[in-house]
Design a protein around this motif. Structure first.
Motif, PDB file in Angstrom:
ATOM      1  N   GLY A  66      -9.454  13.199  -5.700  1.00  0.00           N
ATOM      2  CA  GLY A  66      -8.879  11.868  -5.570  1.00  0.00           C
ATOM      3  C   GLY A  66      -7.374  11.931  -5.485  1.00  0.00           C
ATOM      4  N   ASN A 124       0.818  -1.220   0.000  1.00  0.00           N
ATOM      5  CA  ASN A 124       0.000   0.000   0.000  1.00  0.00           C
ATOM      6  C   ASN A 124       0.847   1.264   0.000  1.00  0.00           C
ATOM      7  OD1 ASN A 124      -2.502  -1.204  -0.115  1.00  0.00           O
ATOM      8  ND2 ASN A 124      -2.811  -1.233   2.097  1.00  0.00           N
ATOM      9  N   GLN A 167       1.183   3.388   2.836  1.00  0.00           N
ATOM     10  CA  GLN A 167       0.830   4.341   3.891  1.00  0.00           C
ATOM     11  C   GLN A 167       1.339   3.919   5.262  1.00  0.00           C
ATOM     12  OE1 GLN A 167      -0.289   7.175   1.678  1.00  0.00           O
ATOM     13  NE2 GLN A 167      -0.802   7.477   3.823  1.00  0.00           N
ATOM     14  N   VAL A 226      -3.536  11.709  -5.316  1.00  0.00           N
ATOM     15  CA  VAL A 226      -2.552  10.718  -5.745  1.00  0.00           C
ATOM     16  C   VAL A 226      -1.424  10.617  -4.742  1.00  0.00           C
ATOM     17  CG1 VAL A 226      -0.902  10.138  -7.549  1.00  0.00           C
ATOM     18  CG2 VAL A 226      -3.144  11.048  -8.165  1.00  0.00           C
ATOM     19  N   ASN A 285      -4.674   6.267  -1.503  1.00  0.00           N
ATOM     20  CA  ASN A 285      -4.659   6.528  -2.945  1.00  0.00           C
ATOM     21  C   ASN A 285      -4.764   5.214  -3.698  1.00  0.00           C
ATOM     22  OD1 ASN A 285      -2.121   5.390  -2.785  1.00  0.00           O
ATOM     23  ND2 ASN A 285      -1.017   7.308  -3.071  1.00  0.00           N
ATOM     24  N   LYS A 286      -4.955   5.325  -5.000  1.00  0.00           N
ATOM     25  CA  LYS A 286      -5.135   4.116  -5.813  1.00  0.00           C
ATOM     26  C   LYS A 286      -3.802   3.491  -6.222  1.00  0.00           C
ATOM     27  CE  LYS A 286      -9.603   5.524  -7.712  1.00  0.00           C
ATOM     28  NZ  LYS A 286     -10.382   5.806  -8.951  1.00  0.00           N
ATOM     29  N   GLY A 287      -2.721   4.215  -6.042  1.00  0.00           N
ATOM     30  CA  GLY A 287      -1.423   3.687  -6.420  1.00  0.00           C
ATOM     31  C   GLY A 287      -0.830   2.810  -5.344  1.00  0.00           C
ATOM     32  N   VAL A 288       0.148   2.007  -5.720  1.00  0.00           N
ATOM     33  CA  VAL A 288       0.865   1.147  -4.781  1.00  0.00           C
ATOM     34  C   VAL A 288       2.350   1.498  -4.821  1.00  0.00           C
ATOM     35  CG1 VAL A 288      -0.770  -0.751  -4.939  1.00  0.00           C
ATOM     36  CG2 VAL A 288       1.156  -0.643  -6.538  1.00  0.00           C
ATOM     37  N   GLU A 298      -5.277   2.800   3.358  1.00  0.00           N
ATOM     38  CA  GLU A 298      -4.707   3.246   2.090  1.00  0.00           C
ATOM     39  C   GLU A 298      -5.473   4.470   1.594  1.00  0.00           C
ATOM     40  OE1 GLU A 298      -2.349   2.691  -1.573  1.00  0.00           O
ATOM     41  OE2 GLU A 298      -2.226   3.138   0.553  1.00  0.00           O
TER      42      GLU A 298
END
Length: 538
Positions: A397, A284, A286, A399, A294-297, A292
């Motif tokens: 949203g 994740n 964080q 990032v 954001n949508k990124g990893v 988590e």
């Protein structure tokens, strides 16, 4: 049985008659009779015992018939164990005592890795760990570790007392007093919860799924139970909150390397354990036990190679790196100059943003995609305050801010002389010098530890690890609120004493020069700190 008894009784009777008539008249007939009676009583007792044994044997036979025992075939494998019978339990507890010997600014005393460092604090339970682990099958290994010494933030805060009129430069922050509350501590919190799934019989290729340590930095992977210093250095530890996150990690370790990594820990050489000769992971980003945002990893990879010399000395070299985007947390502060210095809180009259809304507290603006940033044309107060409304909220949203590092590691395991050294470089979230914007900025830092392992065999006092550590860091503390700039330069001298395998005592003196990351305006503090820790293993 009765017939046998009758025959013996008849024989004794005949013997008595013979004694009575054939023996010399001088024989003591009364003594003979008493002896015969004694023998008769003994035979009766033996007969009664035989009847009881027969009755017990009959009862056992009946019970065996009702509950027959499993048939055991010679050479057959033992019955398989249940999964819970394969779990082992171990753990350790650490209790510390800290004493600030001297400080340039006492109320700003703070250490990133130790919440017990601060004004008016004494004994402190640093860790209470229980570890449940075991091979459930040939291809599945489970590991669960809670910590029962977790504490919420805010146990102590240095709140400003008042603004001193006529002193506009330092007024709000330079005159502080401590405020206290009754927050409780020592809550249970999850540290590790993962499964190792091996894809081959030798367990050279495996996937670790769940919350576990991120394979970045030797000191981060090294267990606190085995680590020499009381805290991990800021330079490497600021990469990952609690060194852990939720994700999937792939590890490759040749079979002979697995044994070597195990022995480096087992033989008390301060090893890190088996985190693969090669590692790659997706997580994740964080931090452990955090949602988590954001949508990124994040992506991480590591390669390490330990080499064993003919004399048994082991050296290890590693390179590792990660990349991703991190969403920092923000809270309202009064912007000022001098962060990470002794004059933090400075607000000159000509301060560029010395106008509404910056005369009061304001949350720093996060300069990253998805926020109300200039790219979205939704704010006019950044980069120059003209007119409009300051709005640092995440509206599209978020990032997150760029977060990436690369590190190198060099280890000489203490046999008996040892050296541990790591350094990393990268970019990450950091509060700007005006304390108005969180953006990505450069960072670098690391540490060097020199130690010597001494086993006292003459007096049997145990094992000693005297050590010296120097560490330095320049960069943001992304996991702290507002990601303040952190400036660390610290020298520590200490010794770890192991009088028994289950007991360790560490005493350390540190000359600290570091930033108070807990409270704006994030002043620098210098001081001398004495710390002691008792650890018991079970």
């Amino acid at each position: 049985m009765k017939s046998s008894f009758g025959h013996r009784l008849l024989a004794l009777t005949a013997l008595g008659v013979w004694v009575a008539f054939a023996a010399p008249a001088a024989a003591d007939t009364a003594d003979e009779i008493r002896a015969l009676k004694a023998r008769l009583n003994k035979l009766e007792a033996q007969e009664a015992e035989a009847r009881r044994a027969a009755k017990a044997a009959a009862a056992q036979a009946a019970a065996a018939a009702a509950h027959p025992a499993p048939v055991v075939i010679a050479g057959a494998p033992p019955a398989p164990k249940h999964w819970y019978e394969k779990i082992s339990i171990r753990g350790y507890t650490q209790m510390r005592y800290n004493d600030i010997l001297s400080a340039h600014n006492f109320n700003d005393a703070y250490a990133y890795g130790d919440r017990s460092v601060g004004p008016r604090q004494n004994f402190f339970l640093r860790r209470i760990r229980l570890i449940f682990s075991g091979d459930i099958s040939d291809h599945l290994y489970l590991y669960l570790q809670p910590d029962f010494a977790s504490s919420p933030s805010g146990t102590f805060s240095s709140s400003p007392s008042s603004v001193v009129s006529g002193v506009p430069y330092y007024g709000y922050y330079n005159y502080q007093v401590g405020t206290y509350n009754l927050n409780a501590g020592n809550f249970a919190q999850l540290r590790d919860a993962y499964a190792d799934i091996s894809v081959d019989d030798k367990k050279e290729f495996r996937f670790r799924v769940g919350q576990s340590k991120i394979p970045y930095g030797f000191t981060n992977m090294q267990s606190s139970q085995n680590r020499l210093t009381l805290d991990r250095p800021d330079g490497l530890n600021t990469c990952c909150k609690d060194e852990r996150d939720l994700g999937i990690f792939f590890y490759y370790t040749p079979e002979h390397m697995r044994h070597l990594f195990r022995d480096l820990v087992k033989n008390n050489l301060k090893g890190s354990g088996d985190y693969g000769m090669f590692a790659f992971g997706v997580y994740n980003g964080q931090g452990a036990n955090r949602v988590e945002l954001n949508k990124g990893v994040h992506l991480v990879t590591r390669f390490t190679y330990p080499y064993v010399f003919e004399n048994g000395q082991v050296v290890e070299a590693s390179i590792q790196g990660y990349t991703g985007r991190f969403v920092p947390a923000t809270s309202a502060i009064i912007p000022s100059l001098g962060m990470a210095t002794n004059w933090a809180g400075y607000r000159p009259n000509q301060y560029p943003w010395n106008a509404s809304p910056f005369t009061g507290a304001v949350a720093p603006f996060v300069n990253a995609p998805g926020y109300n940033n200039p790219g979205n044309f939704n704010t006019t107060y950044y980069p120059t305050p003209l007119a409009g409304v300051w709005n640092p909220s995440c509206v599209n949203g978020c990032v997150g801010v760029k977060d990436e590092r690369v590190a190198v590691t060099g280890i000489i395991y203490p046999q008996p002389f040892g050296v541990f050294a790591e350094w990393n470089w990268g970019r990450g979230p950091v509060l700007d010098p005006y304390q108005l914007v969180v953006k990505d900025g450069k960072l670098n830092g690391g540490y060097v530890i020199v130690t010597y392992k001494y086993d006292d065999k003459e007096f049997g006092l145990g094992t000693f690890f005297p050590y010296v550590q120097w560490q330095q860091y320049r960069g943001g503390a992304k996991t702290e609120v507002n990601a303040p700039y952190n400036r660390v330069n610290e020298l520590e001298v200490g010794v770890e004493w192991q009088p028994l395998p289950e007991v360790e005592f560490t005493a350390a003196y540190a000359h600290m020069n570091r930033t108070n990351l807990a409270l704006a305006p994030y002043r620098q503090w210098q001081g001398d700190l004495l710390r002691m820790q008792l650890q018991w293993n079970y």
